[in-house]
Design an enzyme around this catalytic site. Structure first.
Site, PDB file in Angstrom:
ATOM      1  N   ASP A 106       0.854  -1.180   0.000  1.00 27.89           N
ATOM      2  CA  ASP A 106       0.000   0.000   0.000  1.00 27.89           C
ATOM      3  C   ASP A 106       0.894   1.234   0.000  1.00 27.89           C
ATOM      4  O   ASP A 106       1.796   1.355   0.828  1.00 27.89           O
ATOM      5  CB  ASP A 106      -0.902  -0.014   1.240  1.00 27.89           C
ATOM      6  CG  ASP A 106      -2.032   1.002   1.128  1.00 27.89           C
ATOM      7  OD1 ASP A 106      -2.372   1.404   0.002  1.00 27.89           O
ATOM      8  OD2 ASP A 106      -2.564   1.383   2.185  1.00 27.89           O
ATOM      9  N   HIS A 113      -3.624  13.902   1.147  1.00 27.12           N
ATOM     10  CA  HIS A 113      -3.834  12.953   2.254  1.00 27.12           C
ATOM     11  C   HIS A 113      -2.618  12.933   3.185  1.00 27.12           C
ATOM     12  O   HIS A 113      -2.762  13.011   4.408  1.00 27.12           O
ATOM     13  CB  HIS A 113      -4.104  11.555   1.703  1.00 27.12           C
ATOM     14  CG  HIS A 113      -4.176  10.502   2.767  1.00 27.12           C
ATOM     15  ND1 HIS A 113      -5.225  10.418   3.657  1.00 27.12           N
ATOM     16  CD2 HIS A 113      -3.327   9.503   3.106  1.00 27.12           C
ATOM     17  CE1 HIS A 113      -5.016   9.395   4.486  1.00 27.12           C
ATOM     18  NE2 HIS A 113      -3.871   8.831   4.176  1.00 27.12           N
ATOM     19  N   GLU A 179     -10.171   3.843   3.987  1.00 24.54           N
ATOM     20  CA  GLU A 179      -9.310   4.579   3.070  1.00 24.54           C
ATOM     21  C   GLU A 179      -9.760   4.216   1.660  1.00 24.54           C
ATOM     22  O   GLU A 179      -9.702   3.049   1.262  1.00 24.54           O
ATOM     23  CB  GLU A 179      -7.829   4.227   3.293  1.00 24.54           C
ATOM     24  CG  GLU A 179      -7.354   4.671   4.672  1.00 24.54           C
ATOM     25  CD  GLU A 179      -5.840   4.715   4.846  1.00 24.54           C
ATOM     26  OE1 GLU A 179      -5.120   4.010   4.108  1.00 24.54           O
ATOM     27  OE2 GLU A 179      -5.378   5.461   5.730  1.00 24.54           O
ATOM     28  N   GLU A 181      -9.229   3.927  -2.093  1.00 21.62           N
ATOM     29  CA  GLU A 181      -8.003   3.826  -2.890  1.00 21.62           C
ATOM     30  C   GLU A 181      -8.282   3.111  -4.202  1.00 21.62           C
ATOM     31  O   GLU A 181      -9.308   2.450  -4.373  1.00 21.62           O
ATOM     32  CB  GLU A 181      -6.936   3.012  -2.122  1.00 21.62           C
ATOM     33  CG  GLU A 181      -6.718   3.502  -0.692  1.00 21.62           C
ATOM     34  CD  GLU A 181      -5.489   2.893  -0.019  1.00 21.62           C
ATOM     35  OE1 GLU A 181      -4.680   2.242  -0.715  1.00 21.62           O
ATOM     36  OE2 GLU A 181      -5.360   3.073   1.207  1.00 21.62           O
ATOM     37  N   ASP A 213      -9.041   0.268   2.306  1.00 21.97           N
ATOM     38  CA  ASP A 213      -8.024  -0.127   3.286  1.00 21.97           C
ATOM     39  C   ASP A 213      -8.549   0.267   4.672  1.00 21.97           C
ATOM     40  O   ASP A 213      -8.222   1.329   5.204  1.00 21.97           O
ATOM     41  CB  ASP A 213      -6.719   0.599   2.933  1.00 21.97           C
ATOM     42  CG  ASP A 213      -5.637   0.403   3.975  1.00 21.97           C
ATOM     43  OD1 ASP A 213      -5.705  -0.582   4.721  1.00 21.97           O
ATOM     44  OD2 ASP A 213      -4.726   1.258   4.036  1.00 21.97           O
ATOM     45  N   ARG A 217      -7.578   3.656  13.570  1.00 18.31           N
ATOM     46  CA  ARG A 217      -6.670   4.793  13.812  1.00 18.31           C
ATOM     47  C   ARG A 217      -6.075   4.792  15.207  1.00 18.31           C
ATOM     48  O   ARG A 217      -4.948   5.270  15.401  1.00 18.31           O
ATOM     49  CB  ARG A 217      -7.404   6.110  13.569  1.00 18.31           C
ATOM     50  CG  ARG A 217      -7.960   6.287  12.189  1.00 18.31           C
ATOM     51  CD  ARG A 217      -6.894   6.235  11.129  1.00 18.31           C
ATOM     52  NE  ARG A 217      -7.473   6.390   9.796  1.00 18.31           N
ATOM     53  CZ  ARG A 217      -6.799   6.176   8.670  1.00 18.31           C
ATOM     54  NH1 ARG A 217      -5.528   5.785   8.709  1.00 18.31           N
ATOM     55  NH2 ARG A 217      -7.374   6.342   7.510  1.00 18.31           N
ATOM     56  N   GLN A 220      -3.357   2.214  15.160  1.00 24.14           N
ATOM     57  CA  GLN A 220      -2.299   2.700  14.269  1.00 24.14           C
ATOM     58  C   GLN A 220      -1.438   3.773  14.940  1.00 24.14           C
ATOM     59  O   GLN A 220      -0.211   3.733  14.868  1.00 24.14           O
ATOM     60  CB  GLN A 220      -2.947   3.269  13.000  1.00 24.14           C
ATOM     61  CG  GLN A 220      -1.960   3.724  11.943  1.00 24.14           C
ATOM     62  CD  GLN A 220      -2.663   4.394  10.750  1.00 24.14           C
ATOM     63  OE1 GLN A 220      -3.879   4.471  10.694  1.00 24.14           O
ATOM     64  NE2 GLN A 220      -1.877   4.871   9.803  1.00 24.14           N
ATOM     65  N   LYS A 233      -4.067  -2.099  10.309  1.00 23.10           N
ATOM     66  CA  LYS A 233      -4.457  -2.230   8.907  1.00 23.10           C
ATOM     67  C   LYS A 233      -4.682  -3.678   8.490  1.00 23.10           C
ATOM     68  O   LYS A 233      -5.413  -3.941   7.541  1.00 23.10           O
ATOM     69  CB  LYS A 233      -3.324  -1.693   8.018  1.00 23.10           C
ATOM     70  CG  LYS A 233      -2.929  -0.267   8.279  1.00 23.10           C
ATOM     71  CD  LYS A 233      -3.757   0.646   7.441  1.00 23.10           C
ATOM     72  CE  LYS A 233      -3.190   2.050   7.411  1.00 23.10           C
ATOM     73  NZ  LYS A 233      -4.013   2.873   6.519  1.00 23.10           N
ATOM     74  N   THR A 237      -8.734  -5.854   4.170  1.00 20.18           N
ATOM     75  CA  THR A 237      -8.682  -4.877   3.068  1.00 20.18           C
ATOM     76  C   THR A 237      -9.661  -5.378   2.016  1.00 20.18           C
ATOM     77  O   THR A 237      -9.551  -6.523   1.567  1.00 20.18           O
ATOM     78  CB  THR A 237      -7.261  -4.818   2.464  1.00 20.18           C
ATOM     79  OG1 THR A 237      -6.328  -4.537   3.501  1.00 20.18           O
ATOM     80  CG2 THR A 237      -7.158  -3.750   1.386  1.00 20.18           C
ATOM     81  N   GLU A 338      -9.674  12.341   8.055  1.00 18.81           N
ATOM     82  CA  GLU A 338      -9.451  13.641   7.422  1.00 18.81           C
ATOM     83  C   GLU A 338     -10.758  14.402   7.267  1.00 18.81           C
ATOM     84  O   GLU A 338     -10.826  15.601   7.492  1.00 18.81           O
ATOM     85  CB  GLU A 338      -8.911  13.447   6.008  1.00 18.81           C
ATOM     86  CG  GLU A 338      -7.485  13.072   5.877  1.00 18.81           C
ATOM     87  CD  GLU A 338      -7.200  12.813   4.409  1.00 18.81           C
ATOM     88  OE1 GLU A 338      -7.313  11.639   3.991  1.00 18.81           O
ATOM     89  OE2 GLU A 338      -6.903  13.763   3.680  1.00 18.81           O
TER      90      GLU A 338
END
Ligand code: MN
Length: 390
Positions: A106, A113, A179, A181, A213, A217, A220, A233, A237, A338
């Protein structure tokens, strides 16, 4: 025999022809393509046992000349009469993970971002690390937990420690995120010690899928220093079931937004294009974001060139994802951390103020790209629902 009806403006028109793996009740998984709302069984209409396989890997391993030949054959075949036993309504099939995933990497290719996350995770430092504009930053993920769209996502448990807490605690993630992607599938690999240059991207990459993904948080933030993402993570996925061939994305190629400083020579070349793919993120059915892929700083070819510049081999089925796609606008952010600025600026979903995912929440990411003659090329969608922690 029947002729396939393709609704006008279908994102699965004659210029798309994505590949997937499907099954019908009582049947084994095999390879198909989608035209309008019809799935065409390629194991029936093409005389090659690779299409009776439960993944695209045997076909992808045949290489780029064969991919082009098969695409041309399918184009001709679907324009004519087809045997009825080759045709299935898309609502009547089960879609499977289309590839047997080899290695999974990834990246982190969106400047917007990376800058936003830098501001959120390291508020007192420069948002971008000094290496960020010199190389496509990435990490190796867990290929065994790549799942197809529709698979339930069990809320992960783990260690977390907020900055104002003195000791870590264990429990279900309280800051579960997405996420949005794009992922690229390697069809023809490269040997140990070899490199894939930017110019030979299309000889190796078969197509693209949507990727979610899922990211915890809180896990992480506590675990990532100094070696990067790990258990926050690796629990799951999700990918979309249809692999859009690179050949269908010809009209979607756009110049990169611009790179300053100029990257090192191994990261430059003729295949250095971006892709004009528009994503839509829906939270429990309500649109919350529209991330634009065309704003990505690093190109897919640069990502693959970087991934192999040390001589790391690649294999059929390897998957590399772009990293969260975020544009400059608030409603173009591809992750909820975000979008809600660390949870401090919630968004409204069906009248409720929301920041991170609750049990039972469903997130669906869809996308389209320009095709030839004002058509749209659809990626379909990747969706998943959060199940309670175990
Ligand atoms: Mn990611």
């Amino acid at each position: 025999m029947s002729v396939i009806e393709v609704p006008q403006n279908s994102p699965f028109g004659r210029d798309n022809l994505p590949y997937g793996v499907f099954s019908v009740a009582g049947g084994a998984p095999r390879v198909g393509t989608r035209l309008g709302d019809t799935v065409v069984d390629l194991s029936v209409v093409l005389d090659d046992p690779v299409f009776a396989a439960p993944s695209l890997n045997p076909f992808m391993a045949q290489g780029p000349a064969r991919w082009a030949q098969v695409r041309e054959s399918i184009s001709a075949i679907v324009a004519g009469d087809l045997p009825d036993n080759a045709l299935h309504p898309v609502g009547g099939v089960r879609l499977h993970l289309p590839i047997e995933v080899g290695d999974y990497v990834d990246f982190y290719a969106s400047e917007h971002h990376a800058s936003n996350l830098g501001r959120l995770f390291r508020p007192d430092a420069e948002p971008l690390m000094p290496n960020w504009k010199h190389l496509p930053v990435g990490y190796h993920g867990r290929s065994g937990t790549v799942v197809v769209s529709g698979t339930g996502i069990v809320r992960p448990c783990g260690q977390r420690k907020a900055p104002d807490e003195t000791t870590p605690s264990f429990g279900p993630s309280q800051r579960l995120d997405i996420e949005a992607e794009l992922g690229f599938v390697v069809g023809a690999g490269s040997g140990l010690g070899d490199r894939i240059g930017v110019d030979t991207f299309a000889e190796h990459v078969f197509g693209a899928v949507l990727v979610n993904d899922w990211s915890a948080r809180d896990l992480q933030a506590w675990e990532y220093v100094p070696l990067g993402p790990h258990l926050g993570k690796s629990f799951a996925t999700s990918v979309s079931p249809w692999v859009v061939p690179l050949a269908a994305l010809q009209a979607a190629r756009v110049p990169l937004p611009g790179q300053d400083p100029q990257p090192l020579p191994y990261l430059r070349g003729s295949q250095d294009w971006g892709l004009d793919v528009d994503l839509v993120v829906r939270w429990n059915g309500e649109e919350v974001s529209r991330p634009p892929y065309k704003d990505m700083y690093w190109s897919p070819a640069q990502m693959l060139a970087h991934l192999t510049v040390n001589g790391a081999a690649t294999r059929t089925g390897d998957l590399f994802a772009s990293g969260t796609i975020s544009g400059p606008g608030k409603h173009q952010r591809g992750a909820f951390i975000e979008l809600t600025w660390g949870g401090r600026e919630p968004v409204t979903v069906h009248g409720e103020q929301r920041s991170f995912l609750q049990d039972g929440d469903e997130v669906t990411i869809s996308a389209t790209a320009p095709g030839p003659n004002d058509t749209r090329i659809g990626f379909g969608e990747v969706t998943g629902t959060i199940l309670p922690a175990r």
